[in-house]
Design a protein around this motif. Sequence first.
Motif, PDB file in Angstrom:
ATOM      1  N   GLY A   1      -5.774  22.013   2.008  1.00 37.33           N
ATOM      2  CA  GLY A   1      -6.505  21.763   0.766  1.00 37.33           C
ATOM      3  C   GLY A   1      -7.223  20.421   0.787  1.00 37.33           C
ATOM      4  N   LYS A   2      -6.564  19.403   1.364  1.00 37.88           N
ATOM      5  CA  LYS A   2      -7.204  18.083   1.496  1.00 37.88           C
ATOM      6  C   LYS A   2      -8.462  18.205   2.351  1.00 37.88           C
ATOM      7  N   GLY A   3      -8.351  18.983   3.418  1.00 39.77           N
ATOM      8  CA  GLY A   3      -9.495  19.164   4.309  1.00 39.77           C
ATOM      9  C   GLY A   3     -10.630  19.892   3.622  1.00 39.77           C
ATOM     10  N   VAL A   4     -10.308  20.998   2.969  1.00 38.37           N
ATOM     11  CA  VAL A   4     -11.336  21.796   2.298  1.00 38.37           C
ATOM     12  C   VAL A   4     -12.023  20.961   1.208  1.00 38.37           C
ATOM     13  N   SER A   5     -11.222  20.263   0.399  1.00 39.42           N
ATOM     14  CA  SER A   5     -11.781  19.444  -0.693  1.00 39.42           C
ATOM     15  C   SER A   5     -12.712  18.370  -0.146  1.00 39.42           C
ATOM     16  N   GLY A   6     -12.255  17.710   0.902  1.00 41.44           N
ATOM     17  CA  GLY A   6     -13.030  16.616   1.492  1.00 41.44           C
ATOM     18  C   GLY A   6     -14.364  17.098   2.062  1.00 41.44           C
ATOM     19  N   LYS A   7     -14.325  18.244   2.760  1.00 39.41           N
ATOM     20  CA  LYS A   7     -15.570  18.772   3.348  1.00 39.41           C
ATOM     21  C   LYS A   7     -16.552  19.169   2.232  1.00 39.41           C
TER      22      LYS A   7
ATOM     23  N   TYR B   1      -8.846  19.021   9.399  1.00 44.98           N
ATOM     24  CA  TYR B   1     -10.234  19.057   9.899  1.00 44.98           C
ATOM     25  C   TYR B   1     -10.644  20.473  10.305  1.00 44.98           C
ATOM     26  N   GLY B   2      -9.746  21.200  10.959  1.00 46.32           N
ATOM     27  CA  GLY B   2     -10.088  22.544  11.448  1.00 46.32           C
ATOM     28  C   GLY B   2     -10.240  23.541  10.316  1.00 46.32           C
ATOM     29  N   THR B   3      -9.181  23.715   9.521  1.00 48.03           N
ATOM     30  CA  THR B   3      -9.256  24.658   8.404  1.00 48.03           C
ATOM     31  C   THR B   3     -10.283  24.196   7.384  1.00 48.03           C
ATOM     32  N   GLY B   4     -10.355  22.884   7.171  1.00 45.33           N
ATOM     33  CA  GLY B   4     -11.361  22.351   6.252  1.00 45.33           C
ATOM     34  C   GLY B   4     -12.755  22.818   6.639  1.00 45.33           C
ATOM     35  N   GLN B   5     -13.095  22.634   7.900  1.00 44.20           N
ATOM     36  CA  GLN B   5     -14.436  23.010   8.366  1.00 44.20           C
ATOM     37  C   GLN B   5     -14.636  24.524   8.387  1.00 44.20           C
ATOM     38  N   SER B   6     -13.643  25.254   8.913  1.00 47.68           N
ATOM     39  CA  SER B   6     -13.866  26.693   9.103  1.00 47.68           C
ATOM     40  C   SER B   6     -13.858  27.445   7.775  1.00 47.68           C
ATOM     41  N   THR B   7     -13.184  26.893   6.757  1.00 50.49           N
ATOM     42  CA  THR B   7     -13.229  27.526   5.431  1.00 50.49           C
ATOM     43  C   THR B   7     -14.642  27.453   4.854  1.00 50.49           C
ATOM     44  N   VAL B   8     -15.230  26.274   4.945  1.00 53.57           N
ATOM     45  CA  VAL B   8     -16.607  26.120   4.457  1.00 53.57           C
ATOM     46  C   VAL B   8     -17.545  27.011   5.278  1.00 53.57           C
ATOM     47  N   ASP B   9     -17.339  27.025   6.586  1.00 48.05           N
ATOM     48  CA  ASP B   9     -18.161  27.854   7.479  1.00 48.05           C
ATOM     49  C   ASP B   9     -18.070  29.331   7.085  1.00 48.05           C
ATOM     50  N   GLY B  10     -16.871  29.807   6.817  1.00 49.87           N
ATOM     51  CA  GLY B  10     -16.685  31.216   6.455  1.00 49.87           C
ATOM     52  C   GLY B  10     -17.407  31.568   5.161  1.00 49.87           C
TER      53      GLY B  10
END
Lengths: 67, 324
Positions: free
Chosen positions: B220-226, B188-197
Motif C-alpha cells: 500500500g505504501k508503494g502504490v500510494s507513493g507511485k 517498489y515492485g507491487t507499487g509500480q506493477s499495480t499502476v502499470d496494470g
Amino acid sequence: MDMSFANQALSAVYIAHHAGELDNKVYSVPKDIDETIARLKLEALGVTIDILSEQQKRYLSSWKEGT
Amino acid sequence: MNLYDIKNESLVAEGKLRVEWAARNMPVLKSLRGRFEKEKPLQGIRLAACLHVTTETANLMETLKAGGAEVRLCASNPLSTQDDVAAYLAIEARIPTYAIKGEDNETYYRHLKNVLEFIPTITMDDGADLVSTIHKESRQVLSTILGGTEETTTGVIRLRAMEKDEELMYPVIAVNDAQTKHLFDNRYGTGQSTVDGILRATNILISGSVIVVCGYGWCGKGVSGKCKGMGANVIVCEVDPIRALEAKMDGFAVMPMIEAIKNADVIITVTGNTTVIDEHHLENAKDGIILANSGHFNVEINVGRLNVLLYPNVRHVPMLKNLY
C-alpha cells in the motif's frame, strides 16, 4: 523479483542443509542470507558503501565509552 | 505421458526471449546460479513450486535446477500465467510445468496435485496452496518433506495461523519476512506493477484523479507513493492506527472507506483481507468508478455479490471487467 527469488533459492538451500534442526514452525529468513543478497544487489548496481572502523565498532558495542 | 500441461507448445521461442530479457534484470539470481552450477547445493532435492508462472519465475526455476534440484512448477494464480513462459519451461528447459492462463478452478487444483505427485522434499509457495493441499488432502507427502518456503504476506499469515493451531506439520521459511523481499518487491515492485496494470486496462490519466488506496502495508505504501508521484490525489484507508498515522504523516488524506469512496475515481485494495469493498460502500460511489485489487486473492472486492445485486449485465474483457 530478483531479490525475492534470491531469497527463495537461498532459503531452499538452507532447508536442504538444516532440515533436521528445524521444528514445525514458521521461520524468518536467516539474517546473513538477507545481508548477502543486499550486498550482491549493491554490487550489481555498482554501489560501494562504508565499513565501520574498529573504534566505531567498539563505541557501538560498549556502554563504557564516553558520549 | 507428457510431464506438463500447458496451453501452446509453439510458443517456446517467444518465451525464451522474454525469459532471457528478465534475466538481464536479475543480477543477484544470476550470480547465485553461477555458484549453484559449481556447488550443486540442492542435489537430491525434489522441489515442488507453486508460483506465478512468469519470466522471473522461469529464471528461479532454472537456478534451482542448476543447483541440482529436480523441479516441478504449477501456477499460484490462474490469471497471471504467461503461456509462452510455460511452453519454454516445459519443453526447452525440461521442467515439468502445469499452468494455463485462465484455467478454471478444477484445472488449477488438478495442477497442484500434478506437482505433488512426485512426492517433493521441499515446497515453494506463493499463497500457501501447496502447504494447504498437502495438509488437507495429500498427507502422504508429509513423510518425506523436509520443509517449505513461502513468498507472500497472505501465505505467511495463513502459515502462522496453522502454527498457532499446532496444525503445521513441517518447517516453513517466510521469505516475505526478509528485508530484501518486502522492503523492495512489495513497495517498489507491487507499487509500480499495480499502476502499470491499471493503466494497461483502463488508459486513464492518473494526474488529477482521486485514488483511494485501501491498506498501508508495504504494498500500500508503494502504490500510494507511485500514484502521488504521478499527480493523483491519494486517500488512504486503514484499520491499524499506527499505519493510519504513518499514512497521515506521509502526507495522505486518511478516512474511512464509506467517506473516501464518495470522491474516488479509482479504488485499489491491497489489504490481504476479504470483502473490503462491499455493496454498501458502492452506494456512495460515483458513476464510472474503477475498482482494482492488488491483494493476493480475488476476495477483497465482493464482485460476486455486486454482479448479483447491482449489475446483472457484466461484460468480460481480458483482465478487465466492466460493470454496467
